[in-house]
Design a protein around this motif. Structure first.
Motif: not given
Length: 539
Positions: A211-215, A220-223, A232-235, A249-253
């Motif tokens: 859960x904690x890694x994909x709450x 406005x964006x989901x994990x 971390x990739x958000x859509x 899409x947002x990717x934090x690398x």
């Protein structure tokens, strides 16, 4: 802990199907972006009941939202988010009206019971026992069951210290009931720990860690995916109540090395880079395709001492160390004058609670030496546990600090560490460390709770004082402005002068390098806002 006026049925917990959005029928032409950061999460999770860091604060508002928020772009004041209105029933009770038709990332419409779950026993007030290393150490707790890690209880107590219950009045109305009067209830609900999550998604997760890694929240964006130590990739959450997100899409690398982040930005590998030191700004701005945005934010860099160390147990030694720091030299040499030395642990956003006559300890080597003589300090080693630039310019700052301490006659020995577990764990030989503190809402209660039961410094066993809980209780419950100011002054006197828990260094400045053509503004905090209102009006 939770008072419910009706029972949940199994059907109420079942997620609802997603609905097709007509505007998405054609090609999705929204841009996707990549952001290079030093680290995404220090706990290996995205759950605010465990991840309470500056880096976590940066990403959480994109996928999770509280009932009441803070406008970090402009006013730094409270604003409606998942609650459209709120009112005080009495000094202990805050009633909130929930926004209609907020669709969560699992397709369900948010209801009052999701709010009750968020503040409930299963998520906040239950935790595994801490191991012999103490709190804020493990990054894999909760892998075998649904019980949260031990930090959840400590964080709950620090952020909502007198919470009694979350009362469900009806489907669109809840009441936060406190055990005692508290003038800061509205502010407390703005914290990341006040973000509302799906009770159904939590029930379906196989473990707390999963859960904690994909709450599942409401932002406005989901994990889409999270790989600790990688990215971390958000859509886009196209059913977002606030309108269609401007990015697909947002990717934090994670790119730990500053030089590699800068090189990647210039080469076009990244669209944004975070945690940029001032000495890199000029080089980036020479490029016509790039710019640097940002400045001082609602965070202050600190040194925190461990009172259990035999040398640091003497407050005279800690006071001497405070007077051995040339704060202005750090601001001028490392930050090019782009920030300032704060008036203790305070920000202008405090308004009438700001003690404008308060100052950080003056740089005074003669006074430091006098205090060391009074303490009968004879050169005993003092360990300084240091991370390799978790904070921007952290190592360079430490070099100035150590030189100042050496000039005063202090024998400070740097010990490089790899992670926060090696800093905060209850290991023999802890001494002093770098830290920071944030005004997550506009009242002294927000940062000072760290130095009271449940707060990180207190819970980690670095600093405790029997007077501090009483002062915090008074600061939370007192309604008279002048008495509150007097209490705050006494708390600052205790934590910064008499029995120092910390000493301030400088107000944090947060700089972000970016493509010049991207219509985005930096906020007055670590938060990166990629909602419609902060993307050039693109919808």
């Amino acid at each position: 802990m939770i008072q419910r006026r009706h029972l949940l049925s199994a059907a109420a917990l079942a997620p609802l199907p997603r609905f097709a959005i007509a505007q998405n029928a054609g090609p999705d032409r929204r841009p996707s972006i990549t952001i290079a950061v030093q680290i995404v999460s220090i706990s290996g999770t995205l759950e605010p009941m465990r991840e309470q860091s500056n880096v976590g604060f940066r990403v959480m508002p994109s996928f999770s939202e509280p009932l009441i928020g803070i406008d970090w772009l402009d006013t730094e004041r409270a604003e409606p988010v998942l609650a459209t209105a709120w009112r005080r029933i009495d000094a202990r009770t805050l009633e909130l009206t929930l926004r209609d038709d907020v669709r969560m990332h699992d397709g369900r419409v948010m209801e009052a019971e999701d709010v009750a779950f968020t503040f409930g026993q299963d998520r906040m007030w239950t935790g595994l026992p801490a191991d012999n290393r103490g709190l804020f150490v493990s990054t894999t707790a909760g892998a075998a069951g649904k019980t949260p890690p031990p930090e959840a209880v400590a964080i709950s107590r620090a952020h909502f210290p007198n919470f009694e219950r979350m009362e469900v009045v009806d489907r669109r109305t809840v009441r936060f009931v406190n055990a005692v009067p508290d003038v800061t209830l509205e502010g407390r609900l703005t914290r990341t720990t006040g973000a509302i999550f799906s009770r159904a998604a939590f029930a379906q997760a196989s473990s707390w860690l999963e859960w904690a890694r994909k709450p599942v929240g409401t932002g406005p964006y989901r994990v889409a995916s999270f790989r600790p130590g990688q990215d971390l990739v958000l859509e886009a959450h196209d059913e977002y109540w606030g309108g269609r997100p401007p990015l697909r899409r947002i990717r934090f690398v994670e790119v730990p090395d500053v030089a590699a982040r800068v090189a990647g930005l210039m080469a076009g590998d990244w669209d944004f880079i975070c945690d940029l030191p001032p000495d890199q700004i000029q080089g980036i701005e020479r490029s016509p395709r790039h710019q640097v945005v940002g400045g001082p934010i609602n965070n202050i860099r600190l040194i925190v001492w461990d009172k259990t160390h035999p040398v640091l147990a003497n407050p005279l030694v800690r006071r001497a160390m405070s007077h051995s720091i040339d704060r202005q030299a750090i601001v001028d040499s490392l930050w090019s004058g782009r920030t300032q030395v704060p008036k203790g642990l305070q920000w202008d956003v405090y308004g009438d609670m700001m003690l404008r006559d308060w100052e950080a300890p003056r740089f005074d080597l003669a006074e430091a030496r006098r205090l060391l003589r009074e303490a009968n300090y004879r050169g005993e080693p003092i360990p300084y546990q240091l991370l390799n630039n978790y904070y921007t310019a952290q190592v360079a700052s430490s070099q100035i600090l150590v030189e100042g301490w050496r000039a005063a006659g202090l024998n400070v020995q740097v010990e490089m560490k790899e992670n926060w577990g090696q800093i905060l764990g209850r290991f023999p030989g802890r001494g002093l460390c770098d830290n920071s503190n944030t005004a997550v809402f506009n009242d002294p209660v927000a940062p000072m709770s760290v130095y009271a039961p449940g707060g990180q410094t207190w819970a980690a066993g670095q600093w405790q004082n029997e007077e501090a809980p009483r002062l915090m209780e008074a600061l939370q419950t007192e309604t008279d402005l002048q008495r509150r100011r007097a209490t705050f002054r006494r708390l600052l006197t205790l934590t910064e002068r008499e029995d120092p828990a910390y000493t301030v260094l400088f107000q944090t400045a947060n700089f972000t390098g970016k493509r010049r053509d991207l219509p985005w503004r930096a906020s007055k905090s670590f938060v990166m806002d990629f909602s419609q209102r902060n993307w050039g009006g693109v919808g």
